[in-house]
Enzyme design. Structure first.
Site, short mmCIF file in Angstrom:
data_model
loop_
_atom_site.label_atom_id
_atom_site.label_comp_id
_atom_site.label_asym_id
_atom_site.label_seq_id
_atom_site.Cartn_x
_atom_site.Cartn_y
_atom_site.Cartn_z
CG ASP A 1 -3.91 -0.65 -3.35
OD1 ASP A 1 -3.52 0.53 -3.40
OD2 ASP A 1 -4.46 -1.15 -2.35
N GLY B 1 -2.39 5.19 -4.35
CA GLY B 1 -2.70 6.59 -4.09
C GLY B 1 -1.56 7.32 -3.42
CG ASP C 1 -1.07 1.79 2.18
OD1 ASP C 1 -0.15 1.33 2.88
OD2 ASP C 1 -1.03 2.90 1.64
CG ASP D 1 -7.49 -2.45 -0.06
OD1 ASP D 1 -6.74 -1.80 -0.83
OD2 ASP D 1 -7.74 -2.10 1.10
CG ASN E 1 -7.68 4.06 -4.09
OD1 ASN E 1 -8.05 3.03 -3.54
ND2 ASN E 1 -6.47 4.55 -3.91
#
Length: 270
Positions: free
Chosen positions: A9, A45, A11, A215, A218
């Site tokens: 991931d 995302g 961010d 984190d 999602n």
């Protein structure tokens, strides 16, 4: 069991809070990944065009599971993209616009779209995550393939808003948190784990051979699926509850610290 795929991931995970990473250290690690036959995938995302900008040296080589799994690209090749039916798009937009406390981004394959009437601060913030973003007068008659919706919500209202959205739209959309007052509406079953699964099938990689980091809400499906799943020290509690391991904070190069262990075959990868 050796690692054959590393999925990150962005961010709150791979990136620091300043939206940076130790590029020199990572590129050295990436060369070692290639030598060891390990694939690298960005699972976020965020918009594909934004994600590519973080990896100018290797974007043509690596995989991207963008838009929370809505669009999967490998080495520049389109592997998969979802397509929200027009009737569902219209239903979602019509209902969301009855909620004055949120701002809407309709995420298409060619561009993202938001309303011109929203304030400039929101549009400036949105442009950080959507490198292709058009301000439009309405969501009517947009000619694009739509992958998901991004919603800007007051941090304090996110859990309540998730429940409201679930009650109204659960038959056609799933509301997942992405952190920092953001909710994504995704097509049920179209998430990061699904996108990674498509890549794994293409490459012949088992779940047990995947190292994944996340984190936020999602990331949960992806972390459940990966054999080596790491929640960041700064992760939300529901994420920590499903991950098998923990990584240092995103501001402490937590992902790179764990990748180093994997490349050196140190515990828990020994």
């Amino acid at each position: 069991m050796s690692i054959k795929l590393i999925a990150v991931d962005m961010d709150g995970t791979f990136l620091s809070d300043a939206k940076t990473y130790n590029r020199e250290r990572f590129l050295q690690q990436y060369q070692r990944m290639k030598q060891q036959g390990i694939r690298f995938a960005v699972a976020s995302g965020n918009q594909y065009y934004q994600l590519k900008s973080f990896f100018p040296e290797i974007a043509s080589e690596i995989a991207f599971v963008a838009e929370n799994g809505g669009w999967v690209v490998n080495a520049g090749e389109d592997v998969y993209h979802c397509d929200l039916p027009q009737a569902h798009f219209e239903r979602v937009v019509s209902w969301l616009q009855t909620l004055p406390e949120i701002e809407i981004i309709a995420c298409g394959k060619n561009s993202a779209y938001t309303l011109r009437r929203y304030d400039d601060d929101f549009k400036t913030m949105a442009a950080r995550y959507y490198h292709r973003l058009e301000a439009v007068d309405s969501f009517d008659n947009l000619n694009d393939t739509f992958l998901k919706f991004g919603l800007n919500v007051d941090d304090r209202k996110v859990p309540e808003m998730q429940k409201i959205i679930h009650a109204e739209l659960c038959d056609i959309m799933t509301a997942v948190t992405t952190g920092h007052g953001s909710i994504d509406l995704i097509i049920p079953g179209v998430h990061k784990a699904h996108g990674l699964g498509l890549l794994q099938k293409r490459w012949g990689i088992a779940d047990s051979e995947v190292l994944a980091f996340g984190d936020s809400g999602n990331d949960i499906e992806m972390l459940r699926q990966a054999g080596f799943s790491f929640a960041m020290a700064n992760a939300a509690e529901p994420v920590k509850a499903v991950a098998r391991y923990s990584a240092p904070h995103n501001n402490q190069e937590g992902v790179l610290e764990i990748i180093e262990k994997a490349l050196n075959q140190q515990a828990p990868f020994a």
